[in-house]
Design a protein around this motif. Structure first.
Motif: not given
Length: 245
Positions: A113, A118, A175, A79
């Motif tokens: 991601p 998230s 992200a 992330l």
């Protein structure tokens, strides 16, 4: 040309020292490991930005020293890694008459991601049942980390004891970019992973490829911490990825 610098980004709960056994097998490279604020100062972190900044600060310092860089991401660190590297490719820096730059990403059973997604979002909005929250301190830990992360690792119980609580906010913080669309990448699929099952790893890779990501994959028959289980094999894998740069 000198070897690129390797920057290792540990997953949630892991200390920077977790990569030491792998770095010992890579003496010909300069290596650094990110110490994430959300792990080192877990009770004070409110979102993903301090972790993004920790990666970017280290990468920019190495870039400014004129080094090519390979960023190695494990698990949760996908992330912040994918959010931290805008404008830091070697090509973009050359266009600005700047030295150095990121030349490749390597993911070790790491999250890939979507922008705005998230970690909890990637799980469908429901945290894994093995999360243990400490709401008073704003942290989360893993239930039975030995079984999840280290079940085939020599001395795995000791490695489980090195884990620290992680800032809960980073699990819900989205992200902000998608470095996997900007850089060539490799993904080491861990076949016996109990934390991020193989089919989830493969699904993330295929989803990224559908968006245009260039990601090469290779499988290794290990659990969630492949470099602790088979450091020689993971070191050889990383050397092979460096040759692709």
């Amino acid at each position: 040309m000198s070897n690129p610098t390797l920057i290792f980004c540990p997953g949630a709960w892991y200390p920077p020292t977790a990569f030491d056994p792998l770095i010992e097998h890579l003496p010909e490279y300069t290596s650094h490991t990110v110490a994430f604020p959300s792990i080192q100062q877990a009770t004070t972190v409110q979102d993903l930005q301090p972790d993004i900044a920790a990666i970017r600060d280290l990468v920019e310092r190495e870039c400014d020293a004129g080094h090519d860089i390979v960023v190695v991401s494990h698990s949760w660190s996908g992330l912040p890694v994918n959010s931290a590297l805008d404008g830091l490719s070697k090509r973009e820096r050359e266009q600005r008459s700047e030295r150095g730059g990121v030349v490749r990403l390597v993911f070790l059973s790491a999250f890939i991601p979507d922008v705005g997604e998230s970690l909890i979002g990637a799980f469908g909005g429901v945290p894994p049942d093995w999360y243990i929250r400490d709401e008073a301190n704003g942290t989360v830990s893993a239930r039975d980390p030995y079984t999840l992360f280290f079940h085939n690792v020599p001395g795995g119980e000791k490695w489980a004891d090195t884990l620290r609580p992680h800032a809960w906010a980073t699990k819900n913080s989205p992200a902000t970019s998608a470095a996997y669309l900007q850089f060539p990448a490799s993904y080491l699929l861990c076949e016996d992973d109990r934390a991020i099952p193989l089919f989830v790893q493969e699904l993330m890779v295929e989803k990224a490829r559908a968006k245009g990501a260039v990601i090469e994959t290779e499988k290794i028959k290990t659990g969630h911490s492949p470099w602790l289980e088979s450091p020689e094999k993971v070191a050889a894998y990383l050397k092979k990825q460096v040759e692709l740069c």
